[in-house]
Design a protein around this motif. Structure first.
Motif, PDB file in Angstrom:
ATOM      1  N   ALA A   1      -6.220   1.092   5.005  1.00 56.74           N
ATOM      2  CA  ALA A   1      -7.546   1.349   4.459  1.00 56.74           C
ATOM      3  C   ALA A   1      -7.955   2.804   4.672  1.00 56.74           C
ATOM      4  O   ALA A   1      -8.519   3.439   3.774  1.00 56.74           O
ATOM      5  CB  ALA A   1      -8.570   0.411   5.105  1.00 56.74           C
ATOM      6  N   THR A   2      -7.653   3.344   5.845  1.00 58.39           N
ATOM      7  CA  THR A   2      -7.978   4.746   6.137  1.00 58.39           C
ATOM      8  C   THR A   2      -7.253   5.680   5.176  1.00 58.39           C
ATOM      9  O   THR A   2      -7.848   6.614   4.623  1.00 58.39           O
ATOM     10  CB  THR A   2      -7.604   5.099   7.586  1.00 58.39           C
TER      11      THR A   2
ATOM     12  N   LEU B   1      -8.267  -4.215   1.285  1.00 54.88           N
ATOM     13  CA  LEU B   1      -9.103  -4.449   2.453  1.00 54.88           C
ATOM     14  C   LEU B   1      -9.744  -5.827   2.429  1.00 54.88           C
ATOM     15  O   LEU B   1      -9.859  -6.497   3.462  1.00 54.88           O
ATOM     16  CB  LEU B   1     -10.186  -3.365   2.528  1.00 54.88           C
TER      17      LEU B   1
ATOM     18  N   GLY C   1      -6.045   4.898   2.228  1.00 49.38           N
ATOM     19  CA  GLY C   1      -6.547   4.673   0.881  1.00 49.38           C
ATOM     20  C   GLY C   1      -7.872   5.374   0.624  1.00 49.38           C
ATOM     21  O   GLY C   1      -8.054   6.037  -0.409  1.00 49.38           O
ATOM     22  N   PHE C   2      -8.808   5.272   1.563  1.00 51.18           N
ATOM     23  CA  PHE C   2     -10.110   5.923   1.389  1.00 51.18           C
ATOM     24  C   PHE C   2      -9.968   7.439   1.432  1.00 51.18           C
ATOM     25  O   PHE C   2     -10.645   8.161   0.683  1.00 51.18           O
ATOM     26  CB  PHE C   2     -11.087   5.448   2.461  1.00 51.18           C
TER      27      PHE C   2
ATOM     28  N   GLY D   1       0.785  -1.229   0.000  1.00 55.81           N
ATOM     29  CA  GLY D   1       0.000   0.000   0.000  1.00 55.81           C
ATOM     30  C   GLY D   1       0.814   1.275   0.000  1.00 55.81           C
ATOM     31  O   GLY D   1       0.261   2.356   0.202  1.00 55.81           O
TER      32      GLY D   1
ATOM     33  N   ARG E   1      -4.042  -3.181   8.670  1.00 52.50           N
ATOM     34  CA  ARG E   1      -5.093  -3.137   7.654  1.00 52.50           C
ATOM     35  C   ARG E   1      -5.949  -1.877   7.813  1.00 52.50           C
ATOM     36  O   ARG E   1      -6.317  -1.225   6.830  1.00 52.50           O
ATOM     37  CB  ARG E   1      -5.961  -4.393   7.775  1.00 52.50           C
ATOM     38  N   GLY E   2      -6.251  -1.518   9.058  1.00 47.51           N
ATOM     39  CA  GLY E   2      -7.062  -0.333   9.317  1.00 47.51           C
ATOM     40  C   GLY E   2      -6.364   0.950   8.904  1.00 47.51           C
ATOM     41  O   GLY E   2      -6.982   1.852   8.314  1.00 47.51           O
TER      42      GLY E   2
ATOM     43  N   THR F   1      -7.780   0.142  -2.834  1.00 44.79           N
ATOM     44  CA  THR F   1      -8.080   0.114  -1.406  1.00 44.79           C
ATOM     45  C   THR F   1      -9.000  -1.055  -1.071  1.00 44.79           C
ATOM     46  O   THR F   1      -8.770  -1.797  -0.106  1.00 44.79           O
ATOM     47  CB  THR F   1      -8.737   1.436  -0.960  1.00 44.79           C
ATOM     48  N   PHE F   2     -10.044  -1.227  -1.864  1.00 40.91           N
ATOM     49  CA  PHE F   2     -10.958  -2.348  -1.634  1.00 40.91           C
ATOM     50  C   PHE F   2     -10.235  -3.686  -1.838  1.00 40.91           C
ATOM     51  O   PHE F   2     -10.487  -4.657  -1.112  1.00 40.91           O
ATOM     52  CB  PHE F   2     -12.164  -2.252  -2.567  1.00 40.91           C
TER      53      PHE F   2
END
Length: 250
Positions: A232-233, A114, A235-236, A22, A228-229, A110-111
């Motif tokens: 993802a944060t 995740l 990325g979003f 990522g 992962r959190g 991102t998806f």
């Protein structure tokens, strides 16, 4: 201040790539933030994180020996062809066109990150229905990697699962090796086309390498859910920023 932003982003990208992947979520937006056109920012970002793939590939040398030479030559040829096509596609993309595509690529990556584990589990249930080592699937993934690169490792692992591979070490070995070769052809194309901001890229390469080294103990210590959190944060958040930029630009 701009150099400090790039160093921090590249260092963080090195850490993320070592821990779980990522890093592109940090390097690409940072380069756009300091004013680089999106296409040049994407090319420079690819160069910045490039050295990390080599380390990963070298670390899996024993697993590589389990693949036949003819098999590897075929997979490498398909990957290089797809990477060349994707890099060429980026070369002819205007900054306006690329800017409209980027938010969707970031969100999709991102998806993919995740829900990567679930995707691979789903792929495992479909493995028997897919022709082993299909050239079309690998070419499509390599084309995507040559064009954008974000989330490439996750998509490759899912593809290998569809092929029926089950040994994660062998899968990671193949993923690292093909990612390195794909990035190498992209870097060569971008360099020859003059699309790389080299002073910035060199600084970021050094910072990313240091971050990769520092990420090793974190990879052992941090719970997977925390990593992962965080990714993802990021990325979003980056997806939202680029969607906003796209809407604002009309």
């Amino acid at each position: 201040m701009e150099i400090l932003v790039l160093i921090a982003a590249a260092f963080g990208a090195g850490v993320l790539n070592t821990v779980a992947g990522g890093g592109t979520f940090l390097t690409f937006p940072a380069l756009v933030f300091i004013g680089l056109p999106p296409v040049m920012a994407n090319a420079t970002s690819t160069v910045a994180v490039f050295p990390g793939y080599l380390g990963g590939a070298l670390g899996f040398r024993p697993e590589f020996r389990s693949f036949g030479r003819a098999q590897l030559v075929r997979l490498v040829a398909i990957t290089l062809a797809g990477g060349l096509a994707g890099s060429g596609l980026l070369m002819v993309s205007s900054n306006a066109a690329f800017s409209r595509v980027v938010p969707f690529l970031l969100l999709g990556a991102t998806f993919a990150f995740l829900f990567g584990d679930r995707f691979r589990q789903w792929a495992a249930t479909r493995a028997r229905a897919v022709r082993p080592e299909g050239a079309l699937g690998l070419f499509a993934v390599a084309l995507y990697g040559g064009y954008f690169n974000g989330g490439l490792g996750i998509v490759l692992l899912a593809l290998f699962t569809l092929w029926g591979m089950t040994d994660l070490n062998r899968m990671n070995a193949l993923k690292s090796g093909l990612s390195f070769l794909l990035s190498a052809i992209s870097v060569a194309v971008f360099a020859l086309a003059g699309m790389v901001a080299w002073p910035l890229a060199v600084v970021m390469m050094i910072a990313a390498t240091a971050g990769g080294y520092a990420g090793a103990p974190l990879a052992r210590a941090l719970p997977k859910s925390v990593v992962r959190g965080v990714i993802a944060t990021v990325g979003f958040a980056m997806s939202a920023v680029f969607f906003w930029r796209m809407v604002s630009a009309g």
